[in-house]
Motif scaffolding. Structure first.
Motif, PDB file in Angstrom:
ATOM      1  N   ILE A   5       0.960  -0.929   0.177  1.00  9.88           N
ATOM      2  CA  ILE A   5       0.050  -0.597  -0.011  1.00  9.88           C
ATOM      3  C   ILE A   5       0.864   1.208  -0.040  1.00  9.88           C
ATOM      4  CG2 ILE A   5      -1.114   1.556   1.513  1.00  9.88           C
ATOM      5  CD1 ILE A   5      -2.460  -1.084   2.322  1.00  9.88           C
ATOM      6  N   ALA A   6       1.851   1.555   1.287  1.00  7.58           N
ATOM      7  CA  ALA A   6       2.962   2.210   0.675  1.00  7.58           C
ATOM      8  C   ALA A   6       3.227   2.183  -0.348  1.00  7.58           C
ATOM      9  CB  ALA A   6       3.868   1.882   1.829  1.00  7.58           C
ATOM     10  N   ALA A   7       4.060   1.317  -0.840  1.00 12.28           N
ATOM     11  CA  ALA A   7       4.542   1.560  -2.683  1.00 12.28           C
ATOM     12  C   ALA A   7       3.641   2.063  -3.447  1.00 12.28           C
ATOM     13  CB  ALA A   7       5.415   0.353  -3.042  1.00 12.28           C
ATOM     14  N   LEU A   8       1.994   1.352  -3.259  1.00  9.14           N
ATOM     15  CA  LEU A   8       1.216   2.164  -4.834  1.00  9.14           C
ATOM     16  C   LEU A   8       1.297   3.582  -4.670  1.00  9.14           C
ATOM     17  CD1 LEU A   8      -1.260   1.286  -5.985  1.00  9.14           C
ATOM     18  CD2 LEU A   8      -2.693   0.922  -4.126  1.00  9.14           C
ATOM     19  N   ALA A   9       1.505   4.254  -2.631  1.00 13.10           N
ATOM     20  CA  ALA A   9       0.748   5.352  -2.941  1.00 13.10           C
ATOM     21  C   ALA A   9       1.735   6.515  -3.896  1.00 13.10           C
ATOM     22  CB  ALA A   9       0.416   6.252  -1.546  1.00 13.10           C
ATOM     23  N   LEU A  10       2.871   6.085  -4.104  1.00 16.06           N
ATOM     24  CA  LEU A  10       4.278   6.784  -4.122  1.00 16.06           C
ATOM     25  C   LEU A  10       4.278   6.290  -5.876  1.00 16.06           C
ATOM     26  CD1 LEU A  10       6.880   5.994  -1.280  1.00 16.06           C
ATOM     27  CD2 LEU A  10       5.743   8.123  -2.055  1.00 16.06           C
ATOM     28  N   SER A  11       3.575   4.936  -6.233  1.00 13.44           N
ATOM     29  CA  SER A  11       3.982   5.045  -7.902  1.00 13.44           C
ATOM     30  C   SER A  11       2.906   5.250  -8.446  1.00 13.44           C
ATOM     31  CB  SER A  11       3.724   3.242  -8.324  1.00 13.44           C
ATOM     32  OG  SER A  11       2.081   2.478  -7.115  1.00 13.44           O
ATOM     33  N   PHE A  12       2.609   6.290  -8.769  1.00 13.38           N
ATOM     34  CA  PHE A  12       1.568   6.990  -9.635  1.00 13.38           C
ATOM     35  C   PHE A  12       1.868   7.784 -10.462  1.00 13.38           C
ATOM     36  CE2 PHE A  12      -1.806   7.175  -5.691  1.00 13.38           C
ATOM     37  CZ  PHE A  12      -2.046   5.798  -5.541  1.00 13.38           C
ATOM     38  N   THR A  13       1.529   7.400 -11.776  1.00 13.69           N
ATOM     39  CA  THR A  13       2.161   7.315 -13.124  1.00 13.69           C
ATOM     40  C   THR A  13       0.676   8.452 -14.317  1.00 13.69           C
ATOM     41  OG1 THR A  13       2.767   5.192 -13.782  1.00 13.69           O
ATOM     42  CG2 THR A  13       4.258   6.151 -12.682  1.00 13.69           C
ATOM     43  N   ALA A  14       1.439   9.108 -15.222  1.00 13.75           N
ATOM     44  CA  ALA A  14       0.147   9.817 -15.475  1.00 13.75           C
ATOM     45  C   ALA A  14       0.600   8.796 -17.177  1.00 13.75           C
ATOM     46  CB  ALA A  14       1.045  11.448 -15.653  1.00 13.75           C
ATOM     47  N   LEU A  15      -0.707   8.723 -17.481  1.00 14.52           N
ATOM     48  CA  LEU A  15      -0.952   7.681 -18.688  1.00 14.52           C
ATOM     49  C   LEU A  15      -2.173   8.982 -19.535  1.00 14.52           C
ATOM     50  CD1 LEU A  15      -2.332   4.932 -18.273  1.00 14.52           C
ATOM     51  CD2 LEU A  15      -2.125   6.592 -16.456  1.00 14.52           C
ATOM     52  N   SER A  16      -2.528   9.035 -21.387  1.00 16.74           N
ATOM     53  CA  SER A  16      -2.983   8.896 -21.358  1.00 16.74           C
ATOM     54  C   SER A  16      -4.225   7.679 -21.399  1.00 16.74           C
ATOM     55  CB  SER A  16      -3.053   8.735 -22.809  1.00 16.74           C
ATOM     56  OG  SER A  16      -2.874   7.273 -23.401  1.00 16.74           O
ATOM     57  N   VAL A  17      -6.285   8.579 -21.433  1.00 16.61           N
ATOM     58  CA  VAL A  17      -6.958   8.128 -21.108  1.00 16.61           C
ATOM     59  C   VAL A  17      -7.970   7.791 -21.913  1.00 16.61           C
ATOM     60  CG1 VAL A  17      -6.639   7.841 -18.568  1.00 16.61           C
ATOM     61  CG2 VAL A  17      -8.297   9.784 -19.850  1.00 16.61           C
ATOM     62  N   SER A  18      -9.140   6.724 -22.039  1.00 14.94           N
ATOM     63  CA  SER A  18      -9.671   6.985 -23.323  1.00 14.94           C
ATOM     64  C   SER A  18     -10.708   7.707 -23.820  1.00 14.94           C
ATOM     65  CB  SER A  18     -10.767   5.300 -23.923  1.00 14.94           C
ATOM     66  OG  SER A  18     -11.533   5.672 -22.335  1.00 14.94           O
ATOM     67  N   ALA A  19     -10.906   8.819 -24.306  1.00  8.62           N
ATOM     68  CA  ALA A  19     -12.236   9.642 -24.361  1.00  8.62           C
ATOM     69  C   ALA A  19     -13.651   9.084 -23.978  1.00  8.62           C
ATOM     70  CB  ALA A  19     -12.773  10.199 -25.573  1.00  8.62           C
ATOM     71  N   THR A  20     -13.602   8.038 -23.906  1.00  8.05           N
ATOM     72  CA  THR A  20     -15.197   7.200 -22.544  1.00  8.05           C
ATOM     73  C   THR A  20     -14.771   7.213 -21.333  1.00  8.05           C
ATOM     74  OG1 THR A  20     -14.772   5.486 -23.943  1.00  8.05           O
ATOM     75  CG2 THR A  20     -16.091   6.727 -25.212  1.00  8.05           C
ATOM     76  N   ALA A  21     -14.108   7.359 -20.685  1.00  3.70           N
ATOM     77  CA  ALA A  21     -13.204   7.679 -19.204  1.00  3.70           C
ATOM     78  C   ALA A  21     -14.797   7.664 -18.129  1.00  3.70           C
ATOM     79  CB  ALA A  21     -12.599   8.544 -18.936  1.00  3.70           C
ATOM     80  N   GLU A  22     -15.534   7.099 -17.612  1.00  2.97           N
ATOM     81  CA  GLU A  22     -15.957   6.650 -16.873  1.00  2.97           C
ATOM     82  C   GLU A  22     -15.622   6.162 -15.429  1.00  2.97           C
ATOM     83  OE1 GLU A  22     -19.267   4.758 -18.254  1.00  2.97           O
ATOM     84  OE2 GLU A  22     -18.325   2.735 -18.831  1.00  2.97           O
ATOM     85  N   SER A  23     -16.160   6.239 -14.445  1.00  2.00           N
ATOM     86  CA  SER A  23     -16.232   5.841 -13.334  1.00  2.00           C
ATOM     87  C   SER A  23     -16.610   4.112 -13.445  1.00  2.00           C
ATOM     88  CB  SER A  23     -16.907   6.099 -12.087  1.00  2.00           C
ATOM     89  OG  SER A  23     -16.931   7.581 -11.438  1.00  2.00           O
ATOM     90  N   ARG A  24     -15.578   3.491 -12.287  1.00  2.02           N
ATOM     91  CA  ARG A  24     -15.286   1.791 -13.437  1.00  2.02           C
ATOM     92  C   ARG A  24     -15.267   0.872 -12.286  1.00  2.02           C
ATOM     93  NH1 ARG A  24     -13.773   0.782 -19.272  1.00  2.02           N
ATOM     94  NH2 ARG A  24     -15.374   1.502 -20.310  1.00  2.02           N
ATOM     95  N   ALA A  25     -16.023  -0.192 -11.791  1.00  2.00           N
ATOM     96  CA  ALA A  25     -15.511  -1.397 -11.056  1.00  2.00           C
ATOM     97  C   ALA A  25     -15.739  -2.537 -11.508  1.00  2.00           C
ATOM     98  CB  ALA A  25     -17.024  -1.454  -9.803  1.00  2.00           C
ATOM     99  N   LEU A  26     -13.842  -2.792 -11.004  1.00  2.77           N
ATOM    100  CA  LEU A  26     -13.677  -4.991 -11.350  1.00  2.77           C
ATOM    101  C   LEU A  26     -13.990  -5.966 -10.124  1.00  2.77           C
ATOM    102  CD1 LEU A  26     -12.609  -6.297 -13.695  1.00  2.77           C
ATOM    103  CD2 LEU A  26     -10.752  -5.943 -13.005  1.00  2.77           C
ATOM    104  N   GLU A  89      -7.762   2.312 -18.317  1.00  2.00           N
ATOM    105  CA  GLU A  89      -7.676   3.130 -19.751  1.00  2.00           C
ATOM    106  C   GLU A  89      -9.039   3.226 -19.824  1.00  2.00           C
ATOM    107  OE1 GLU A  89      -6.406   0.661 -23.190  1.00  2.00           O
ATOM    108  OE2 GLU A  89      -4.438   0.277 -21.922  1.00  2.00           O
ATOM    109  N   GLY A  90     -10.122   2.792 -18.558  1.00  2.00           N
ATOM    110  CA  GLY A  90     -11.825   3.110 -18.665  1.00  2.00           C
ATOM    111  C   GLY A  90     -12.139   4.728 -18.052  1.00  2.00           C
ATOM    112  N   THR A  91     -10.513   4.880 -17.284  1.00  2.00           N
ATOM    113  CA  THR A  91     -11.295   6.201 -16.505  1.00  2.00           C
ATOM    114  C   THR A  91     -10.852   7.103 -16.140  1.00  2.00           C
ATOM    115  OG1 THR A  91     -10.127   4.795 -14.996  1.00  2.00           O
ATOM    116  CG2 THR A  91     -11.759   4.139 -14.770  1.00  2.00           C
ATOM    117  N   ALA A  92     -10.938   8.081 -15.916  1.00  2.00           N
ATOM    118  CA  ALA A  92     -10.149   9.824 -15.800  1.00  2.00           C
ATOM    119  C   ALA A  92      -9.824   9.697 -14.728  1.00  2.00           C
ATOM    120  CB  ALA A  92     -10.705  10.692 -17.178  1.00  2.00           C
ATOM    121  N   PRO A  93      -8.772  10.808 -14.487  1.00  2.25           N
ATOM    122  CA  PRO A  93      -8.548  11.973 -12.839  1.00  2.25           C
ATOM    123  C   PRO A  93     -10.052  12.165 -13.284  1.00  2.25           C
ATOM    124  CG  PRO A  93      -7.164  12.188 -14.523  1.00  2.25           C
ATOM    125  CD  PRO A  93      -7.708  11.159 -15.156  1.00  2.25           C
TER     126      PRO A  93
END
Length: 496
Positions: A5-26, A89-93
């Motif tokens: 969890i600690a590493a996770l919070a430090l490892s966010f990186t920017a990337l492109s997202v699709s134009a149809t981004a939305e809130s999602r659940a897996l 890829e299916g969500t956006a900030p």
């Protein structure tokens, strides 16, 4: 768990997202594994169904944004690919991303040296294979960290109804021990491979790691929480997640669904805060263990990380429970109950006419503990009444300690001051009693009886909430248990 969890919070990186981004659940649930030795009949599909309902009602995710992987569909490849394509890829900030897993958890040899105990935590996908006493084809914490860490700017919730410790018994902590049987009304969500059970012997490095996780001294405290990260785990590091066959659900998932559905709304304001939910799930888990002691040797201690997540509300909501200094927000945050039976009273009893002098608050705790006593006016002003600059110092101990059965009166005669009702208004006295070993003594300092600046007041309240909801015993040598804490509130009114 705290390491990834600690590493996770430090490892966010920017990337492109699709134009149809939305809130999602897996949502992932596995009972039927490719290897018969791993089969865990009963609850995975039902748990996913329950979480699908919550994804909409609690997290605000539309039905089209929910994807499920059940049993054979939840392969290692599918899990990793869908985290990337469906969530990343299916969500956006600004969107919500929810990952849920119910199934076996296990451990494997650490490959990169980032684990103090030399073992990686892992989830077991449907196509994992058993080779002797080993499980192959796991999805490790390092892989989850790398995948989920790409969700920069999202509101990320990870819910894990699984455990990673193997099964051990309380009287054999120093050695590998015989696994608890998975039979009858309770099943364990960890492989039943008796000869390879993770040791939790307390080597110095492991003890340090457990203590750090217990007291919150991990990198997550200092990391920028760009994704509003909340990680819910069914159990702590030394425990095994359980399935209740009577209900057909994982113990944790059932309680989480009940609580999030409204049962955890302790102050009745229509919003279930994270603090209310972890308190509800923790208390329910303890009750389940009382009724099923033979299958619950190491206990069930749900964990919510990081500390800041306690101040949260549903990930899809527009506000946070800790944003204001209202009575409602504070009672959302300080949701721990009073199972210890701490008594708090005001002398004289209210309502009080303006001009009343020598108002006192008297508290008696049936157990030793640390006391934090706060006065929150309905106007949003917070004052710490105890410990304070007048509190007697005890040799070698903090002034915030209280003894079992010994009544504390604030202010007492030795203060040299009195509390007087000078202005009309309403408010709430909040008493928090935590175990003597809790970090509240170090995190919330003795301070003068005066109004605390609002930005600092929020930090004080969050620190208090974290202490009251503290999930892990910092000792680490024995059973990991939720310490006995209590939060008591008392409304007061000063009349014109």
């Amino acid at each position: 768990m705290a390491g990834w969890i600690a590493a996770l919070a430090l490892s966010f990186t920017a990337l492109s997202v699709s134009a149809t981004a939305e809130s999602r659940a897996l949502l992932i649930g596995i009972d039927d594994y490719a290897s018969d030795a791993l089969d865990l009949p009963g609850a995975g599909a039902r748990d996913v169904e329950a979480m699908a309902g919550l994804a909409t009602t609690r997290f605000g995710i539309e039905a089209g944004g929910i994807k499920t992987l059940v049993d054979g569909a939840a392969t290692r490849r599918a899990i990793l690919e869908d985290i990337q394509t469906w969530l990343v890829e299916g969500t956006a900030p600004g969107d919500t991303a929810l990952l849920y897993f119910a199934g076996h958890g296990y451990f494997s040899q650490d490959e990169n040296g980032d684990e103090a105990d030399g073992l990686d935590e892992a989830i077991v996908p449907a196509d994992a294979e058993v080779s002797g006493m080993h499980v192959l084809g796991l999805v490790t914490d390092d892989e989850l960290t790398a995948s989920i860490g790409k969700l920069e700017g999202r509101k990320v919730t990870v819910i894990l109804d699984t455990g990673h410790s193997g099964r051990v018994t309380r009287d054999k902590l120093k050695t590998r021990s015989i696994a608890i049987e998975s039979s009858g009304a309770v099943l364990a969500r960890t492989p039943d491979l008796e000869e390879l059970t993770r040791s939790i012997a307390v080597e110095p490095a492991v003890k340090k790691q457990k203590a750090e996780a217990a007291t919150g001294e991990t990198l997550i405290e200092k990391a920028p929480l760009k994704a509003g990260l909340s990680v819910w785990s069914a159990v702590s590091a030394s425990q095994t997640a359980l399935v209740d066959t009577a209900s057909g659900h994982g113990v944790f998932t059932k309680l989480y669904a009940e609580g999030a559905g409204g049962a955890a709304d302790r102050n009745g304001n229509g919003t279930v805060s994270n603090a209310e939910l972890i308190a509800y799930v923790s208390e329910g888990s303890a009750k389940f263990c009382e009724a099923n002691a033979q299958s619950c040797e190491m206990g069930l201690t749900p964990v919510l990380e990081p500390k800041e997540a306690l101040a949260g509300v549903p990930a899809g909501a527009s506000s946070e429970a800790g944003d204001g200094l209202t009575t409602e927000a504070v009672t959302d945050l300080l949701a721990k109950g009073n199972a210890q039976g701490v008594a708090l009273e005001q002398l004289p009893a209210g309502p009080l006419p303006k001009g009343t002098k020598n108002i006192r608050y008297r508290l008696t705790s049936p157990v030793d503990g640390r006391l934090l006593l706060l006065d929150l006016s309905d106007d949003g002003e917070l004052i710490q009444l105890f410990p304070n600059q007048f509190t007697k110092k005890r040799e070698g101990k903090d002034s915030g300690l209280v003894k079992a059965g010994v009544t504390v009166t604030i202010p007492d005669a030795y203060y040299g001051i009195s509390f007087d009702a000078t202005e009309p208004g309403d408010g709430t006295i909040v008493a928090i009693v935590v175990p003597p070993s809790s970090k509240i003594g170090g995190g919330v300092a003795t301070r003068a009886i005066a109004v605390i600046p609002k930005d600092e007041a929020k930090a004080v309240l969050l620190e208090a909430a974290a202490a009251a909801n503290e999930q892990v015993n910092a000792g680490g040598e024995a059973n990991t248990t939720a310490p006995a804490s209590a939060v008591v509130t008392l409304r007061y009114q000063i009349l014109p």
